[in-house]
Every structure is written in structure tokens, then in C-alpha cells.
Design a protein around this motif. Structure first.
Motif, mmCIF file in Angstrom:
data_model
loop_
_atom_site.group_PDB
_atom_site.id
_atom_site.type_symbol
_atom_site.label_atom_id
_atom_site.label_comp_id
_atom_site.label_asym_id
_atom_site.label_seq_id
_atom_site.Cartn_x
_atom_site.Cartn_y
_atom_site.Cartn_z
ATOM 1 N N LEU A 167 0.830 -1.201 0.000
ATOM 2 C CA LEU A 167 0.000 0.000 0.000
ATOM 3 C C LEU A 167 0.863 1.248 0.000
ATOM 4 O O LEU A 167 1.919 1.298 0.645
ATOM 5 N N TYR A 168 0.397 2.259 -0.726
ATOM 6 C CA TYR A 168 0.995 3.598 -0.681
ATOM 7 C C TYR A 168 -0.120 4.558 -0.304
ATOM 8 O O TYR A 168 -1.166 4.582 -0.951
ATOM 9 N N ARG A 169 0.082 5.345 0.760
ATOM 10 C CA ARG A 169 -1.018 6.123 1.326
ATOM 11 C C ARG A 169 -0.562 7.545 1.664
ATOM 12 O O ARG A 169 0.535 7.759 2.165
ATOM 13 N N ASN A 210 -5.432 5.923 -0.415
ATOM 14 C CA ASN A 210 -4.411 4.907 -0.596
ATOM 15 C C ASN A 210 -4.511 4.262 -1.969
ATOM 16 O O ASN A 210 -5.565 4.282 -2.613
ATOM 17 N N ASN A 259 -11.423 2.227 6.764
ATOM 18 C CA ASN A 259 -10.953 2.328 5.383
ATOM 19 C C ASN A 259 -12.021 1.809 4.421
ATOM 20 O O ASN A 259 -12.547 0.706 4.593
#
Length: 229
Positions: free
Chosen positions: A104-106, A132, A188
Motif C-alpha cells: 500500500l501507498y497512502r 491509498n 478504510n
């Protein structure tokens, strides 16, 4: 099509925010933050709790607002879910497997509940919201079926690109001028398109393992003060 446009807008917001962060960081090192910690994703439908490890970098200059970026690895975890036999819908089937690595990139934006410039408290609560991107991963290949020799009508899926939004609360407890403990909790919402091909196969549905869920995180934060030297 509307969902595709939404994904493009979220990606653009992340790109602009990161560009502004890099520009500000180049001009001044003061206020840079680095976090390292763990996070638990409490997934429903039999998926259980997925543990993750995250590294964060951001900026906090002691104002009411601050921001950071997360790079997270969600570790492989055993999960199970219930479905029926595709060829005999009266037969209940339990599918057990192990997830693949998730990446994940958030981006997160936060707002302190009180002005840290006017308080000497070591604990600083905040509210936060973010977006994200889940990078493409691989489906597990080892399934255990009960009863054996059945064909599950619901297929677990990890593949494909997905995006989500999150919101929650948290707090930072200052141990020293540079080190602190950061806690977070929130929810989320995750959107993921069905993988190509499955929708065209009559009788199958998709079990999305990384779906909407609450989360809790705990980590250590390091802050650079002054000129960073």
C-alpha cells in the motif's frame, strides 16, 4: 466510468501533495517526521486480522495541520470464507487459504484537536483522513476445501489495482523533543474492480479479501528539529 474518474482524481491529489511536500522539504529540513510501526486491518467475512508494517515520512512544524505518506507491507495471513458448491448450491463449502503480500501507498492529512503552539501537554490528539493505492499482487494458489472435491461458487481475489479512502483519530505522545509514540484508529473504504474474466463466467462471484474494514496502528515517530543537523 465514474469510478475510473474518481480514481484519477485521487491519484492526482496524491501526486500534487507529494510534489508540494518534496518542494518544502528541499528548502527546509525542520519539521520532517519519520515513523516506523505496525498496523492491524480487521477484515470481515472470515478474513480476520491482517498485520502490516509501515514506514512513514512527512512534515509537522508544530501548527494545527500536518501530513505524511505511508509505505506499508501487509503480511501473508491465513483466511477463510463460506460459500456453496457451484454445481450443487445446497452443499455448503468452506474455503481456507493464505493471502499474498499486499503493498500500500497512502497519503494522510491530519488536524490537531488543539493548537500545539498554545499547549505544553505531551499528548496531542488529532483527526485524520487519507487516500491509498493498493499495488497489484498475486492470488494464493493453495486452497483447502471442506468438503473436498467441491467447486466453490465464490472465488477469492487479490489481483488488480485498487484505491481507497480512510478517516480516523489518533494521537502523538512526546517521549522526548524528537521521539514520540503515535497511535491511530479509523475506517478504510476500498474500491476494487472485479478481475477480468470472472464476471463472464456464469455462476461465480468474487470474494474480495482486502475490502472495507477498520484499522488500528501503533508506531514510533522521529522528528527533525531546527536545521536537522
Amino acid at each position: 466510468m465514474r469510478k475510473i474518474y474518481l480514481c484519477m482524481v485521487i491519484f492526482l491529489i496524491c501526486s500534487v501533495a507529494q510534489a508540494q511536500y518534496k518542494k518544502a522539504s528541499f528548502l527546509n529540513k525542520s519539521g520532517r517526521t519519520y515513523d516506523l510501526g505496525g498496523i492491524g486491518h480487521f477484515l470481515s467475512g472470515g478474513a480476520g486480522t491482517f498485520p502490516g508494517i509501515y514506514y512513514s515520512y512527512g512534515r509537522d512544524q508544530g501548527k494545527r495541520t500536518f501530513q505524511w505518506f505511508d509505505l506499508e507491507v501487509i503480511l501473508p495471513t491465513k483466511f477463510s470464507y463460506n460459500t456453496v458448491d457451484k454445481n450443487n448450491p445446497r452443499t455448503a463449502v468452506t474455503v481456507t487459504s493464505k493471502s499474498a503480500l499486499l503493498f500500500l501507498y497512502r497519503y494522510n492529512f491530519a488536524y490537531y484537536l488543539y493548537n500545539p503552539e498554545n499547549s505544553e501537554s505531551k499528548f496531542k490528539p488529532f483527526v485524520t483522513a487519507g487516500v491509498n493505492i493498493k499495488l497489484k499482487t498475486f492470488n494464493p494458489t493453495d486452497y483447502e476445501l471442506k468438503p473436498a472435491n467441491t467447486e466453490p461458487a465464490k472465488i477469492a481475489d487479490f489481483t488488480g489495482f485498487s484505491m481507497g479512502v480512510n478517516a480516523g483519530i489518533g494521537g502523538i505522545y512526546a517521549l522526548t523533543e524528537k521521539f514520540g509514540i503515535k497511535v491511530m484508529a479509523g475506517y478504510n473504504l476500498q474500491y476494487q474492480k472485479n478481475p477480468d474474466g470472472y464476471s463472464a463466467i456464469e455462476g461465480y462471484t468474487i470474494y474480495k479479501v482486502y475490502a472495507n474494514h477498520p484499522y488500528v496502528g501503533l508506531g514510533i515517530r522521529f522528528t527533525i528539529n531546527g536545521d536537522g543537523e
